[in-house]
Design a protein around this motif. Sequence first.
Motif, PDB file in Angstrom:
ATOM      1  N   VAL B 148       0.838  -1.210   0.000  1.00 29.94           N
ATOM      2  CA  VAL B 148       0.000   0.000   0.000  1.00 29.94           C
ATOM      3  C   VAL B 148       0.873   1.260   0.000  1.00 29.94           C
ATOM      4  CG1 VAL B 148      -1.813   1.236   1.234  1.00 29.94           C
ATOM      5  CG2 VAL B 148      -1.934  -1.249   1.011  1.00 29.94           C
ATOM      6  N   LEU B 151       1.307   1.808  -3.481  1.00 27.19           N
ATOM      7  CA  LEU B 151       0.094   2.397  -4.082  1.00 27.19           C
ATOM      8  C   LEU B 151       0.065   3.902  -3.850  1.00 27.19           C
ATOM      9  CD1 LEU B 151      -2.826  -0.097  -3.298  1.00 27.19           C
ATOM     10  CD2 LEU B 151      -1.654   0.295  -5.475  1.00 27.19           C
ATOM     11  N   GLY B 152       0.522   4.314  -2.661  1.00 28.72           N
ATOM     12  CA  GLY B 152       0.597   5.747  -2.360  1.00 28.72           C
ATOM     13  C   GLY B 152       1.506   6.452  -3.353  1.00 28.72           C
ATOM     14  N   SER B 155      -0.189   6.625  -6.701  1.00 28.11           N
ATOM     15  CA  SER B 155      -1.339   7.537  -6.763  1.00 28.11           C
ATOM     16  C   SER B 155      -0.935   8.915  -7.273  1.00 28.11           C
ATOM     17  CB  SER B 155      -2.006   7.655  -5.395  1.00 28.11           C
ATOM     18  OG  SER B 155      -1.169   8.378  -4.512  1.00 28.11           O
ATOM     19  N   ASP B 162      -7.898  11.774  -3.800  1.00 24.97           N
ATOM     20  CA  ASP B 162      -7.555  11.014  -2.591  1.00 24.97           C
ATOM     21  C   ASP B 162      -8.748  10.247  -2.023  1.00 24.97           C
ATOM     22  OD1 ASP B 162      -5.018  11.839  -2.827  1.00 24.97           O
ATOM     23  OD2 ASP B 162      -4.987  13.131  -1.045  1.00 24.97           O
ATOM     24  N   TRP B 165      -9.186   6.881  -3.595  1.00 19.84           N
ATOM     25  CA  TRP B 165      -8.239   5.873  -3.102  1.00 19.84           C
ATOM     26  C   TRP B 165      -8.662   5.360  -1.726  1.00 19.84           C
ATOM     27  CZ3 TRP B 165      -4.935   3.420  -6.003  1.00 19.84           C
ATOM     28  CH2 TRP B 165      -4.412   4.020  -7.159  1.00 19.84           C
ATOM     29  N   GLN B 166      -9.077   6.311  -0.882  1.00 19.53           N
ATOM     30  CA  GLN B 166      -9.480   5.889   0.471  1.00 19.53           C
ATOM     31  C   GLN B 166     -10.686   4.966   0.414  1.00 19.53           C
ATOM     32  OE1 GLN B 166      -9.810   9.705   2.328  1.00 19.53           O
ATOM     33  NE2 GLN B 166      -7.579   9.955   2.369  1.00 19.53           N
ATOM     34  N   LEU B 169      -9.517   1.584  -0.766  1.00 16.45           N
ATOM     35  CA  LEU B 169      -8.819   0.852   0.303  1.00 16.45           C
ATOM     36  C   LEU B 169      -9.818   0.288   1.315  1.00 16.45           C
ATOM     37  CD1 LEU B 169      -5.746   3.204   0.873  1.00 16.45           C
ATOM     38  CD2 LEU B 169      -5.627   0.785   0.209  1.00 16.45           C
ATOM     39  N   ASN B 181      -2.963   0.654   6.866  1.00 13.36           N
ATOM     40  CA  ASN B 181      -2.857   0.794   5.419  1.00 13.36           C
ATOM     41  C   ASN B 181      -3.163   2.220   4.941  1.00 13.36           C
ATOM     42  OD1 ASN B 181      -2.117  -1.775   3.908  1.00 13.36           O
ATOM     43  ND2 ASN B 181      -3.538  -2.532   5.464  1.00 13.36           N
ATOM     44  N   PHE B 185      -0.484   4.379   2.944  1.00 15.28           N
ATOM     45  CA  PHE B 185      -0.803   5.058   1.686  1.00 15.28           C
ATOM     46  C   PHE B 185      -0.321   6.513   1.717  1.00 15.28           C
ATOM     47  CE2 PHE B 185      -3.621   7.355  -1.213  1.00 15.28           C
ATOM     48  CZ  PHE B 185      -3.494   6.588  -2.355  1.00 15.28           C
ATOM     49  N   GLN B 189       2.505   8.503  -0.522  1.00 15.05           N
ATOM     50  CA  GLN B 189       2.304   9.756  -1.256  1.00 15.05           C
ATOM     51  C   GLN B 189       3.402  10.759  -0.918  1.00 15.05           C
ATOM     52  OE1 GLN B 189      -1.837  10.778  -0.226  1.00 15.05           O
ATOM     53  NE2 GLN B 189      -2.328  10.377  -2.377  1.00 15.05           N
TER      54      GLN B 189
END
Lengths: 608, 194
Positions: B148, B151-152, B155, B162, B165-166, B169, B181, B185, B189
Amino acid sequence: MSRLFLSGNEAIARGAWEAGVHVATAYPGTPSTEILEAVKQYKEIYCEWSVNEKVAVEVAQGASMAGARSLAAMKHVGVNVAMDPLSTFSYTGVHGGFVVVSADEPGMHSSQNEQDNRYLAKFMFIPLLEPSNSDEAKKMTILAFEISERFCTPVMLRTTTRVSHSKGLVEPGEREEREVKGFEHDWTKWVVIPANARKRRTVVLKRLKQLAQYSNECPLNYIEPGRGEDGRIGIITSSITYAYAKDVFPHASYLKLGFTNPLPFELIARFAKTVDQLLVLEELEPFMQEQLLAAGFKVLGKEVFPREGELLPDVLLNSLREAARKKVIKIASDHPILAEASRPIEPSEFDLPRPPTLCPGCPHRGPFYVLKKYKPITTGDIGCYTLGVLPPLSMMDSCICMGASIGNAMGASKALAGTDKTEPIVAVIGDSTFIHSGITGLVDVVYNRSNITVIIMDNAITAMTGGQQHPATGKTIRDERTTKLVLEDLCRSIGVRRVRVVDPYDLAAVDEAISEEIKADEPSVIITRRECALLRLHHGPKVVPYFVDQDRCIGCKKCLGIGCPAIVTVELDGSKTVKARIEETMCTGCSICAQVCPVSAISIEEEK
Amino acid sequence: MKNGKSILLVGVGGQGILLASEVISQAAMIQGFDVKKSEIHGMSQRGGVVSSHVRYGEHIYSPLIGKASADVLLSFEKVESYRWIEYLRPGGEVITNTTEIVPPAVYAMGKEYPHDAIDRMHKQGVNVLAVDAASVAKGVGNVRAMNVVLLGVLSRKLSFPDETWQEALRARVPKRHLEVNLNAFKEGQRLAAS
């Protein structure tokens, strides 16, 4: 209801549920396993892990006789096992609709051969449906049951790995609840004594003609006219290759086929008139191409596209490019398909294979390590333990199909008996595979007086396919308790007198068992019993990892000989010897490495 | 395809690649895209090479990404990024974790592990962002949240807000691991921005 993001396998399960299926059966096998894993969630459906694919089809067949819609799912080679009931099912026809799912594996990602089961549908005179994505997989499953009942025939729904394991958006529907019609007492249909079977054969051939007509009208077969110059090239395709081709060659004309046995010859003739040249795009064998050539169509297929492996987008693109350059197909010389990517990135240059391996803590590791000491002829079987063939264990001489280890060992023992080439012979087979089709082989061994040793590597699960229950786990597909098959009792009742159970984490015990049993002058069974390491990590006790005492380690690399991914080497500063180190996060504490270390440098005492 | 992307995730079995590709797919779905995702299960889970293809756009046919076609190559292991490099389109970007997982082939077959894989990609002129996602994940309390963290980082290269994404998740990560997680994330970022 909003759209669902489902794999092809999950979509088939959803389709079965919506179609009102009451019974679903399977034996696990990649890439088909997730169909029944997904059916499990639908409480209206009775589902089971059957003992093997033959039983799976017979159970589903019985449900059809009783007037329920039923489905049996299996991998391509599983259909071989099921062919006996399946091919006669074509003669009897159905009462409740029946669909067999064949998940084929072009590319052999997890299979022993690349057989093209479309031929089996043709061989059995049954309709064949081929989805190209998840949404189609669901819709075709529902339509397959309608076709089954309308034409009174089993239907084969054929996926490939990429259809089964790719996910896409699926439009969900509601379940259409169907009443179970009741058992069909019709002995002229269901009892295939020759007098009845001869009549049924006539029915089958008549049905085939009706299906051939239906294929032309079936909504799964349709023309997509192309655009411009490209549209003069006509591509006849089905399954996942349709999806690849639409990306690679979007403006060609397409005849998209979802219903591929029998082929829609009238529709094909209509399509052929609209284009200048016809290409048949199909993975594996020239199944459609041969039939089209025989029917007098001028088509290209396997001259352009390979017969081996998957027709991945790159393969497709390269094949088309080459054919265009050689003028086998007519494409303008400035066509975008002929242009290479600008400044393509060079492929990497290194040789570091990363093949699958036995997991850290795998209970199969110890027995293979010991077998290597005695080096008997070792016939293997289908499962995680097939990985015992890879270095450094390198301890397997054959692996053919489910259950073959025992028959192969038996045959070798009989052929070598009395010659000067005799060697000890061991068959290695897993618990689930033994139940699937090893039992009959063992009966043969006892009955025909062989003296081989069978090692049943019992890890209490069908592991390779991701962990499915089987009769010796004592649990059903839905984890309900059931009567547990006791393997040692079964072997004894077959007539094997020398049966012993050992702990594969205890190398000395395994050594003693193997050294004694391969010398015995009668058949013997060694059951090495330990839960699969992956299962143990999920619900077992806390792992206590092992460590290497770097001061004691002499760098002999003996521990590397067990092939555990958790053991790596390090070059310590000031020391010329390369020493072993255990990755703490990967170690599951099985202790095999500690047992092979000659200087006791490996223990659970953390180095300070 | 407006704002459509092809993302190839690669690494070694057990690194949380499939969950990561589920989250990306979910995020793309929330944004209203057509999505396809493909991977091979089975043999590859036993410590073998794993790849997961995610494609989204207005309408997606093929679930697979061809060579020279990936917009982003997201690698969970150092040499795996290099193994798959020809799938990157010219001008595409590599995001790679610096974690090294040395396969048994190095000992069993005398093979060499190319520790300089990232340098080699730089020399080819490839745009590479190398991050130590494992350390960052340890920092937020669970090394397994490394996927994760990546993934951040990813992104920042895509155009999803955002909140999307949240939401993705929350939909895909088990509740008991959600907080770790979400933090992983955010740290990812931050890593991409630094």
